[in-house]
Enzyme design. Structure first.
Site, PDB file in Angstrom:
ATOM      1  N   PRO A 169      34.344  36.511  36.793  1.00  0.00           N
ATOM      2  CG  PRO A 169      34.784  36.776  34.565  1.00  0.00           C
ATOM      3  CD  PRO A 169      35.463  36.640  35.866  1.00  0.00           C
ATOM      4  CD  GLU A 170      32.269  32.205  40.911  1.00  0.00           C
ATOM      5  OE1 GLU A 170      31.531  31.233  41.138  1.00  0.00           O
ATOM      6  OE2 GLU A 170      32.761  32.901  41.804  1.00  0.00           O
TER       7      GLU A 170
END
Length: 260
Positions: A2-3
């Site tokens: 996850p960014e």
DNA sequence: TGGAATGTTCGGCT
DNA sequence: AAGCCGAACATTCC
């Protein structure tokens, strides 16, 4: 995994379902996940009301009536509503009418309880609210531009996928020293980073391997990637095969013709 | 089977 | 002193 776009998607899904609810009980199933917390997480959050859910870079910040729950998903963390426990479930939060599980096979993620915001103090501004100041800062550095985009102290939220995608759109070779990129091009890069992140949020993030939101839904921005995980495939602009190399210890995808 | 994986932190060197 | 780089963390998947 996850960014910023993926974490933003999670925060948006999380907010309406937990804001105003109470944490009735919680369970930590693996101590490694709370390794950074100075205070006991279960004791700290039990009985508290969720006042708000926020994000700074890749960190999820859950404001409680007293104190703050800070969650980082690391590489493989997932927050899931009302699902079966798995061998990788590391924490369980029981709210008024829902159960939220934190799954994380690799356990690079973390869960912390604190009375004040301290975990995100060392971060730069969130990537969606940066300006010329960041551009000025970048131009004083000698490191490869990609390494600096990944450095959360300069600005927070960009990870490996969006660093590669933004540099492609900006036509900049990821290994280029930041101080050797013109002022105009650096300023343009800052704009492009925010465009890419905003678009990716619209598409609910990128599901490259196993990213899903709190309802188990995948994102679709991976279908719009120009370079990430496209090594060997033709550049969407010029047809040259996309190349993969290592820059700053990270797999890096770029078009050898479009990015100088 | 070895290598790579979307992240962060820490230690050492310059 | 700040910045840069490599190693470490833990596990799965190809």
């Amino acid at each position: 995994m996850p960014e910023l776009p993926e974490v933003e998607t999670i925060v948006r899904a999380l907010t309406p379902r937990i804001r105003g609810r109470h944490i009735l009980s919680a369970e930590i199933l693996h101590q490694r996940i709370v390794r950074y917390s100075k205070l006991d997480v279960v004791a700290g959050i039990t009985g508290q009301k969720v006042e708000n859910v926020r994000r700074h870079g890749k960190f999820i910040l859950i404001d409680l009536s007293q104190g703050l729950l800070t969650i980082h998903l690391g590489m493989t963390g997932q927050l899931l509503f009302n699902t079966q426990r798995t061998p990788w479930t590391r924490a369980i939060f029981n709210l008024d009418d829902t159960q939220l599980l934190y799954d994380d096979p690799r356990m690079f993620g973390s869960i912390e309880f604190s009375t004040a915001e301290y975990r995100t103090r060392s971060l730069g501004p969130d990537a969606l609210s940066i300006n010329e100041d960041v551009s000025t800062k970048l131009r004083k550095r000698r490191a490869p531009i990609k390494s600096l985009l990944l450095n959360q102290r300069i600005f927070a939220g960009v990870g490996n996928i969006y660093a590669d995608e933004a540099l492609f759109r900006a036509g900049i070779y990821p290994g280029r020293r930041a101080d050797r990129i013109s002022n105009a091009r650096t300023a343009r890069l800052i704009e492009i980073i925010q465009e890419v992140l905003t678009e990716a949020v619209d598409y609910r993030g990128s599901s490259v391997s196993d990213y899903v939101d709190t309802e188990g839904r995948k994102g679709s921005f991976q279908n719009r990637h120009n370079v990430y995980s496209r090594d060997g495939q033709p550049c969407t602009t010029c047809g040259t095969p996309i190349r993969k190399t290592v820059i700053g210890q990270r797999g890096t995808h770029y078009c050898p013709n479009c990015q100088k």
